[in-house]
Design a protein around this motif. Structure first.
Motif, PDB file in Angstrom:
ATOM      1  N   LEU A  65      70.548  58.290  29.317  1.00 39.49           N
ATOM      2  CA  LEU A  65      71.169  58.319  30.640  1.00 39.49           C
ATOM      3  C   LEU A  65      72.680  58.176  30.554  1.00 39.49           C
ATOM      4  O   LEU A  65      73.415  58.818  31.296  1.00 39.49           O
ATOM      5  N   ARG A  66      73.129  57.341  29.660  1.00 37.90           N
ATOM      6  CA  ARG A  66      74.574  57.133  29.512  1.00 37.90           C
ATOM      7  C   ARG A  66      75.285  58.384  29.002  1.00 37.90           C
ATOM      8  O   ARG A  66      76.481  58.542  29.187  1.00 37.90           O
ATOM      9  N   ARG A  67      74.533  59.281  28.355  1.00 38.33           N
ATOM     10  CA  ARG A  67      75.115  60.537  27.861  1.00 38.33           C
ATOM     11  C   ARG A  67      75.028  61.645  28.901  1.00 38.33           C
ATOM     12  O   ARG A  67      75.400  62.780  28.641  1.00 38.33           O
ATOM     13  N   GLY A  68      74.479  61.332  30.080  1.00 39.81           N
ATOM     14  CA  GLY A  68      74.427  62.316  31.150  1.00 39.81           C
ATOM     15  C   GLY A  68      73.093  63.008  31.336  1.00 39.81           C
ATOM     16  O   GLY A  68      72.965  63.889  32.177  1.00 39.81           O
ATOM     17  N   VAL A  69      72.082  62.629  30.556  1.00 35.77           N
ATOM     18  CA  VAL A  69      70.758  63.235  30.694  1.00 35.77           C
ATOM     19  C   VAL A  69      70.087  62.666  31.941  1.00 35.77           C
ATOM     20  O   VAL A  69      70.113  61.458  32.174  1.00 35.77           O
ATOM     21  N   ALA A  83      64.490  48.112  36.598  1.00 41.40           N
ATOM     22  CA  ALA A  83      65.785  47.432  36.663  1.00 41.40           C
ATOM     23  C   ALA A  83      66.640  47.777  35.447  1.00 41.40           C
ATOM     24  O   ALA A  83      67.840  48.034  35.567  1.00 41.40           O
ATOM     25  N   ALA A  84      66.020  47.808  34.270  1.00 45.72           N
ATOM     26  CA  ALA A  84      66.754  48.148  33.047  1.00 45.72           C
ATOM     27  C   ALA A  84      67.244  49.593  33.083  1.00 45.72           C
ATOM     28  O   ALA A  84      68.397  49.879  32.746  1.00 45.72           O
ATOM     29  N   VAL A  85      66.395  50.506  33.495  1.00 45.92           N
ATOM     30  CA  VAL A  85      66.781  51.918  33.560  1.00 45.92           C
ATOM     31  C   VAL A  85      67.820  52.130  34.654  1.00 45.92           C
ATOM     32  O   VAL A  85      68.782  52.875  34.477  1.00 45.92           O
ATOM     33  N   HIS A  86      67.660  51.442  35.770  1.00 45.04           N
ATOM     34  CA  HIS A  86      68.620  51.566  36.870  1.00 45.04           C
ATOM     35  C   HIS A  86      70.014  51.085  36.440  1.00 45.04           C
ATOM     36  O   HIS A  86      71.022  51.702  36.803  1.00 45.04           O
ATOM     37  N   SER A  87      70.077  50.042  35.656  1.00 44.74           N
ATOM     38  CA  SER A  87      71.377  49.538  35.207  1.00 44.74           C
ATOM     39  C   SER A  87      72.084  50.535  34.290  1.00 44.74           C
ATOM     40  O   SER A  87      73.300  50.487  34.141  1.00 44.74           O
ATOM     41  N   ALA A  88      71.326  51.456  33.700  1.00 42.82           N
ATOM     42  CA  ALA A  88      71.905  52.496  32.853  1.00 42.82           C
ATOM     43  C   ALA A  88      72.194  53.770  33.641  1.00 42.82           C
ATOM     44  O   ALA A  88      72.621  54.767  33.080  1.00 42.82           O
ATOM     45  N   GLY A  89      71.913  53.740  34.959  1.00 38.14           N
ATOM     46  CA  GLY A  89      72.209  54.899  35.799  1.00 38.14           C
ATOM     47  C   GLY A  89      70.994  55.681  36.248  1.00 38.14           C
ATOM     48  O   GLY A  89      71.129  56.713  36.891  1.00 38.14           O
ATOM     49  N   GLY A  90      69.810  55.215  35.930  1.00 36.84           N
ATOM     50  CA  GLY A  90      68.584  55.917  36.317  1.00 36.84           C
ATOM     51  C   GLY A  90      68.242  55.714  37.779  1.00 36.84           C
ATOM     52  O   GLY A  90      68.691  54.769  38.414  1.00 36.84           O
TER      53      GLY A  90
END
Length: 45
Positions: free
Chosen positions: A2-6, A27-34
């Motif tokens: 997610l941090r790379r834009g995927v 929550a973990a995925v959301h914090s990375a932008g998911g």
């Protein structure tokens, strides 16, 4: 990734809103932008 834009999209049933382990994962995925979406309607995978 997610941090790379995927982007990753998954549709969940509304019942996941009450599962502790799923909420922790989201929550973990959301914090990375998911992002997550849920439906009130039950469906088959």
């Amino acid at each position: 990734m997610l941090r790379r834009g995927v982007q990753h999209r998954t549709l969940y049933q509304h019942t996941v809103r009450t599962h502790r382990s799923m909420l922790e994962y989201m929550a973990a995925v959301h914090s990375a932008g998911g992002q997550f979406r849920t439906l009130d309607t039950l469906f088959d995978r």
